[in-house]
Every structure is written in structure tokens, then in C-alpha cells.
Design a protein around this motif. Structure first.
Motif, PDB file in Angstrom:
ATOM      1  N   ARG A   6       0.860  -1.176   0.000  1.00 47.14           N
ATOM      2  CA  ARG A   6       0.000   0.000   0.000  1.00 47.14           C
ATOM      3  C   ARG A   6       0.899   1.229   0.000  1.00 47.14           C
ATOM      4  N   TYR A   7       0.434   2.282  -0.619  1.00 52.78           N
ATOM      5  CA  TYR A   7       1.199   3.523  -0.707  1.00 52.78           C
ATOM      6  C   TYR A   7       0.455   4.608   0.062  1.00 52.78           C
ATOM      7  N   ALA A   8       1.218   5.473   0.722  1.00 45.83           N
ATOM      8  CA  ALA A   8       0.611   6.525   1.522  1.00 45.83           C
ATOM      9  C   ALA A   8       1.549   7.717   1.634  1.00 45.83           C
ATOM     10  N   ILE A  26      -2.472  10.204   4.019  1.00 43.45           N
ATOM     11  CA  ILE A  26      -3.217  10.198   2.756  1.00 43.45           C
ATOM     12  C   ILE A  26      -2.948   8.879   2.042  1.00 43.45           C
ATOM     13  N   ALA A  27      -3.990   8.100   1.788  1.00 40.80           N
ATOM     14  CA  ALA A  27      -3.845   6.854   1.030  1.00 40.80           C
ATOM     15  C   ALA A  27      -3.677   7.171  -0.445  1.00 40.80           C
ATOM     16  N   CYS A  28      -2.820   6.396  -1.122  1.00 40.14           N
ATOM     17  CA  CYS A  28      -2.538   6.613  -2.547  1.00 40.14           C
ATOM     18  C   CYS A  28      -2.634   5.301  -3.306  1.00 40.14           C
ATOM     19  N   LYS A  29      -2.836   5.409  -4.617  1.00 44.83           N
ATOM     20  CA  LYS A  29      -2.981   4.229  -5.465  1.00 44.83           C
ATOM     21  C   LYS A  29      -1.657   3.599  -5.860  1.00 44.83           C
ATOM     22  N   ASN A  30      -0.616   4.435  -6.025  1.00 46.08           N
ATOM     23  CA  ASN A  30       0.678   3.914  -6.462  1.00 46.08           C
ATOM     24  C   ASN A  30       1.794   4.849  -5.994  1.00 46.08           C
ATOM     25  N   ALA A  31       3.029   4.476  -6.274  1.00 47.39           N
ATOM     26  CA  ALA A  31       4.191   5.239  -5.810  1.00 47.39           C
ATOM     27  C   ALA A  31       4.240   6.634  -6.435  1.00 47.39           C
ATOM     28  N   ASP A  32       3.917   6.749  -7.707  1.00 48.49           N
ATOM     29  CA  ASP A  32       3.944   8.055  -8.369  1.00 48.49           C
ATOM     30  C   ASP A  32       2.930   9.012  -7.749  1.00 48.49           C
ATOM     31  N   GLU A  33       1.744   8.511  -7.474  1.00 40.25           N
ATOM     32  CA  GLU A  33       0.730   9.349  -6.836  1.00 40.25           C
ATOM     33  C   GLU A  33       1.175   9.760  -5.434  1.00 40.25           C
ATOM     34  N   CYS A  42       3.148  20.100   0.511  1.00 42.80           N
ATOM     35  CA  CYS A  42       4.084  21.061   1.100  1.00 42.80           C
ATOM     36  C   CYS A  42       3.925  22.461   0.543  1.00 42.80           C
ATOM     37  N   SER A  43       3.131  22.620  -0.482  1.00 44.18           N
ATOM     38  CA  SER A  43       2.995  23.935  -1.108  1.00 44.18           C
ATOM     39  C   SER A  43       1.981  24.819  -0.386  1.00 44.18           C
ATOM     40  N   GLY A  44       1.220  24.266   0.529  1.00 48.18           N
ATOM     41  CA  GLY A  44       0.236  25.052   1.272  1.00 48.18           C
ATOM     42  C   GLY A  44       0.817  25.618   2.553  1.00 48.18           C
ATOM     43  N   ARG A  45      -0.027  26.158   3.386  1.00 53.03           N
ATOM     44  CA  ARG A  45       0.418  26.764   4.635  1.00 53.03           C
ATOM     45  C   ARG A  45       0.420  25.785   5.804  1.00 53.03           C
ATOM     46  N   ALA A  46      -0.429  24.786   5.771  1.00 51.17           N
ATOM     47  CA  ALA A  46      -0.600  23.906   6.932  1.00 51.17           C
ATOM     48  C   ALA A  46       0.555  22.918   7.113  1.00 51.17           C
ATOM     49  N   ASP A  47       0.977  22.265   6.058  1.00 49.58           N
ATOM     50  CA  ASP A  47       2.001  21.210   6.154  1.00 49.58           C
ATOM     51  C   ASP A  47       3.379  21.771   5.848  1.00 49.58           C
ATOM     52  N   ILE A  48       4.348  21.456   6.708  1.00 48.17           N
ATOM     53  CA  ILE A  48       5.722  21.917   6.467  1.00 48.17           C
ATOM     54  C   ILE A  48       6.559  20.851   5.778  1.00 48.17           C
ATOM     55  N   GLY A  49       6.059  19.619   5.758  1.00 51.09           N
ATOM     56  CA  GLY A  49       6.786  18.532   5.131  1.00 51.09           C
ATOM     57  C   GLY A  49       5.883  17.346   4.883  1.00 51.09           C
ATOM     58  N   ALA A  50       6.385  16.393   4.092  1.00 53.82           N
ATOM     59  CA  ALA A  50       5.620  15.185   3.801  1.00 53.82           C
ATOM     60  C   ALA A  50       6.562  14.090   3.339  1.00 53.82           C
ATOM     61  N   ALA A  51       6.185  12.859   3.636  1.00 52.92           N
ATOM     62  CA  ALA A  51       6.955  11.700   3.200  1.00 52.92           C
ATOM     63  C   ALA A  51       6.036  10.736   2.460  1.00 52.92           C
ATOM     64  N   ALA A  52       6.455  10.335   1.258  1.00 46.61           N
ATOM     65  CA  ALA A  52       5.753   9.301   0.499  1.00 46.61           C
ATOM     66  C   ALA A  52       6.339   7.966   0.919  1.00 46.61           C
ATOM     67  N   MET A  53       5.491   6.981   1.173  1.00 49.44           N
ATOM     68  CA  MET A  53       6.005   5.709   1.671  1.00 49.44           C
ATOM     69  C   MET A  53       5.248   4.505   1.143  1.00 49.44           C
ATOM     70  N   LEU A  54       5.947   3.380   1.177  1.00 47.86           N
ATOM     71  CA  LEU A  54       5.392   2.082   0.826  1.00 47.86           C
ATOM     72  C   LEU A  54       5.174   1.323   2.121  1.00 47.86           C
ATOM     73  N   LEU A  55       3.958   0.811   2.303  1.00 44.80           N
ATOM     74  CA  LEU A  55       3.614   0.032   3.491  1.00 44.80           C
ATOM     75  C   LEU A  55       3.362  -1.399   3.059  1.00 44.80           C
ATOM     76  N   ARG A  56       4.079  -2.338   3.662  1.00 46.24           N
ATOM     77  CA  ARG A  56       3.918  -3.756   3.324  1.00 46.24           C
ATOM     78  C   ARG A  56       3.439  -4.506   4.549  1.00 46.24           C
ATOM     79  N   GLY A  57       2.530  -5.422   4.308  1.00 46.82           N
ATOM     80  CA  GLY A  57       2.074  -6.233   5.426  1.00 46.82           C
ATOM     81  C   GLY A  57       0.843  -7.039   5.077  1.00 46.82           C
TER      82      GLY A  57
END
Length: 86
Positions: A6-8, A26-33, A42-57
Motif C-alpha cells: 500500500r502507498y501513503a 493520505i492513502a494513494c494508489k501507487n508510488a507516483d501518486e 508542502c505547497s500550502g500553509r498547513a504542512d511543512i513537510g511530507a513523506a511518500a512511503m510504501l507500506l507492506r504487510g
């Protein structure tokens, strides 16, 4: 049951004391998304950072591996940055 991928995106915010805290997930469909949404968040005012990740299990058993960080944008906690595999 077999393992599923799963990607998030995990966003990060800064509190009043200046500490970086997890924001929304945020749940995502694939790695690119996941990469695209992490960068966009990160382009808005609320979030200062973000990490895209792969979750396996195995969702059925509730067992998961450590997340695999695909990309980091903006300001994220040091433990997240240290997990980047490159």
C-alpha cells in the motif's frame, strides 16, 4: 495470507513550540501518486513537510513491516529522513 503493498503520504506540521508532529495520512494508489501528493502537500500553509512511503504487510493478520520511505519533501523529522534508502 500474502503480503500486500500500500502507498501513503504522511504529512508533518509544526506546533506552537516548534516541534514537528505528524499531520494527516493520505492513502494513494501507487508510488507516483504518493510522491506527487507529498510534494503538493508542502505547497500550502498547513504542512511543512511530507513523506511518500510504501507500506507492506498482511492486513488480515494485522502484521506490517517498517515503512519504506520513497521520497521526502519539505521539513520532516530526522528519523524519517534517516530511513531514506538512498
Amino acid at each position: 495470507m500474502k503480503s500486500t503493498d500500500r502507498y501513503a503520504v504522511q504529512t508533518y506540521v509544526r506546533n506552537r513550540r516548534g516541534t514537528i508532529n505528524p499531520g494527516r495520512g493520505i492513502a494513494c494508489k501507487n508510488a507516483d501518486e504518493a510522491r506527487r501528493k507529498a510534494e503538493q502537500s508542502c505547497s500550502g500553509r498547513a504542512d511543512i513537510g511530507a513523506a511518500a512511503m510504501l507500506l507492506r504487510g498482511d492486513e488480515y493478520l494485522g502484521s506490517t513491516e517498517e515503512p519504506i520511505i520513497l521520497a521526502v519533501f519539505g521539513v520532516c523529522p530526522p528519523d524519517v529522513i534517516d530511513e531514506i534508502p538512498f
